[in-house]
Structures are given as structure tokens and as C-alpha cells.
Design a protein around this motif. Sequence first.
Motif, short mmCIF file in Angstrom:
data_model
loop_
_atom_site.label_atom_id
_atom_site.label_comp_id
_atom_site.label_asym_id
_atom_site.label_seq_id
_atom_site.Cartn_x
_atom_site.Cartn_y
_atom_site.Cartn_z
N GLU A 218 2.03 -8.20 -1.38
CA GLU A 218 0.66 -8.00 -1.85
C GLU A 218 0.59 -6.97 -2.97
OE1 GLU A 218 -1.98 -7.08 1.33
OE2 GLU A 218 -1.68 -8.98 2.38
N SER A 219 1.60 -6.12 -3.06
CA SER A 219 1.60 -5.08 -4.09
C SER A 219 3.01 -4.86 -4.60
CB SER A 219 1.02 -3.77 -3.54
OG SER A 219 1.72 -3.37 -2.37
N VAL A 220 3.13 -4.64 -5.92
CA VAL A 220 4.42 -4.45 -6.58
C VAL A 220 4.31 -3.30 -7.57
CG1 VAL A 220 6.21 -5.49 -8.03
CG2 VAL A 220 4.96 -6.92 -6.40
N TRP A 221 5.31 -2.42 -7.55
CA TRP A 221 5.46 -1.42 -8.61
C TRP A 221 6.60 -1.86 -9.51
CZ3 TRP A 221 5.60 3.99 -5.76
CH2 TRP A 221 4.32 4.26 -5.23
N ASP A 222 6.36 -1.81 -10.81
CA ASP A 222 7.41 -2.02 -11.80
C ASP A 222 7.67 -0.67 -12.46
OD1 ASP A 222 9.05 -2.77 -13.88
OD2 ASP A 222 7.57 -4.00 -14.92
N LEU A 223 8.74 0.00 -12.03
CA LEU A 223 9.05 1.33 -12.55
C LEU A 223 10.00 1.21 -13.73
CD1 LEU A 223 9.53 3.25 -9.16
CD2 LEU A 223 7.43 2.88 -10.49
N TYR A 224 9.77 2.04 -14.75
CA TYR A 224 10.45 1.92 -16.05
C TYR A 224 10.07 0.55 -16.65
CZ TYR A 224 13.42 5.27 -13.51
OH TYR A 224 13.88 6.31 -12.72
N SER A 225 8.77 0.30 -16.74
CA SER A 225 8.27 -1.06 -16.99
C SER A 225 8.33 -1.49 -18.45
CB SER A 225 6.82 -1.18 -16.48
OG SER A 225 5.99 -0.24 -17.13
N GLY A 226 8.58 -0.59 -19.39
CA GLY A 226 8.62 -0.99 -20.79
C GLY A 226 7.33 -1.67 -21.20
#
Length: 360
Positions: A218-226
Motif C-alpha cells: 500500500e505504500s512505497v518509499w523510493d530512497l535516492y530517487s533521482g
Amino acid sequence: MNVPYLDQLQGKVDHCQHLLADFDTLAFLPAQPSNEAGFRNKAKMVISGTTAQPTIGILDAEGHGVDLRNCGVIDPALRAMFPVIERFIRELKLIPYDVPKRKGELKHVILTLSDTGAIMVRWVLRTKKHFVALRSSLPQFVEQLPPGSVVSVNFLPEHKAVLEGEEEIILTRRTTLQFELNGIPMHLRPQGFFQTNTQIAAALYRQAAQWINDVNPESVWDLYSGVGGFALHSAAPGRAVYGIETSSEAVEAAKTSAASLGLEDAHFMAQDATEFALNAGWAPDAVIVNPPRRGISAELSQWLNDSDVEHIIYSSCNAQSLARDLKRLSNYTPQLARVMDMFPQTNHYEVIVKLQRSAA
């Protein structure tokens, strides 16, 4: 480069499997091959020589120019621009920068090719001496470029081994170079980062999106997402995605893409990835990390290991730091890995790994 391509690719898989040999739960999917030549969508060219006879390429150990206009890894559409660059250097009487003497004005020309055919051209100058000439010649220069192209001037007054300075002036009305990867529009600003191999970048995003959709968080983090590649590809109805990136230019580009797709639950913030995670006060169902070569910080590894995050997708351009980080993530089981040949004809590669929190 004298090694047959399939042998090169197998060597990268062998290298990655050796570095990750401690993780006996890890299964490798077939490697993703690349085009062997003409795959590079960016050309970071040093300008040297003279106004009458400029060299477009790199510098040797003594600081003299080595011409690379026929380099086989650069996309032919970019190589076709080099005669145009040379002609404008001559016509505008631009003075190439002499590194040993620390004299001259034009340091670099940085070209980026979109899969749409448009090109971003960035002139890197030491001072504003040639700026008026470049700005005045813009109509004639743009006529030599494909539709949708972007032209800017960057200023690098210091004598140091970097490609660009902080100040950038965009000359064209269009301020972003648009890509169209897997049907997802993505925007690149002059100082933003984009993968240098468009074919493999698209495959990398498809792989991550498949793994995300398989677990349906249901939830996603994209870290260092550019510029938001992983986050935009992971977005789906009922799923909140958050892209975290230190570059404000990249964040604005990601926001532009999200708005064009009508993604109301896609959020992008300019912040340090570790700082964001440690201070968010909550944890998502899944996290995607795509760090630089040094990998993720020990603090972020610890936070992830102790968190409620169920799934992690780790995209790495350095399998050595990846191996270290996977050991730190001891509460997770690495399940699948895939080598993505982002950098053919070199020893470098990208590898993407799917992890799941281990059963208690």
C-alpha cells in the motif's frame, strides 16, 4: 573490449555471484544484456586544442586533448552532433580551456540524448566571456537540433577536476529533456542525474515494478530517487509512493512527471534519504533503495533492519558495497537478484536484489 560480449556478461554474473556467495537463499535470474555499441546516451566531452582545431574528447596524463568523436560506446545520434559543436566553436571563436596553462574559456560540452531523439546540450564555460555569443547564436544552433531539445550554459570558474559548476542558465524555452520509458514520461533538468544506458534503465525499472506489483504494497518509499524512475513505475491506484532525493532539480523533474500522469498519491521531497527515514515516524510496506557506489549508510541499514518494512528492493552499481549492506540487513532474506548490464565494455554493472523480511 576484445572479449566477446556474452563472455563479458557472464564474467559480470560470475563476479556478482562470488561477492554475494554468502547468501545461499539468493537465486539469480538471467542477466539483462545491453546493446554492445552505441548504448551510451550521455557524452561528457572535454574541449581542448585551439579555436581553429578543437579537440572533443578527454585529456591525457599531461593534460593534452585526445579526440573521441568516433567512440563506439556513444550513441550515433550524439556523435552526429560533434561536427556541429566544432563548427560553432570556430564560428563563435570560442577559446578552449588549456588545463596545463589554466587559460581559456570553453571547458566542456555535455550532451544527453533522450529516447525521443531530443538532445540536451550544456556548454560549460570558465567565465561569462563567451555567454553573449552563445546566447545570440541560439536560433541558428537550435536549428541543428532535433525537436524538444534543450540548450544551457554552465559556469565553472574554479580550476578543479569536476565537469560543471553550480550556476546554470537555460537558453531555450524548454527547460527539461523528456524521456518516455515504458510509457512513463520522465523529465531531466540540466543538473539532474539519469542513467547513461536508456535501454537498461527501462529494463531496470520494469524489473522493480514487477517485484513491487507481485507483493502489492500500500505504500512505497523510493530512497535516492533521482528523477523518480522507480517511484513513478511503482505507482498504482491505492498505493502511496514517496521519492526522496537530495537534488532539488531532480525532485522538481519528478514532480513534473507525476503531475503529467495525474498521480495524486506520488510525493517527492528534496531530503537526505537517511535523515528522512530516521525522522519520518512511520515505515512503509516496501522500500526501494538506489544509492551511489558507497551504498546506504550504516544508520539507514540499522533503521531498515529494525523497522516494520516488509520488502526491500536494492538497486546497486557496486556489488561490493551491496554485499556489505545485505549483511547489515540481517533480518531480511535476499530472494532474487539480476545483473543488468548498464555499462557494457567495462567491468561495471548494475544489480537489483529483492529482499523479504525473514519470518520471526
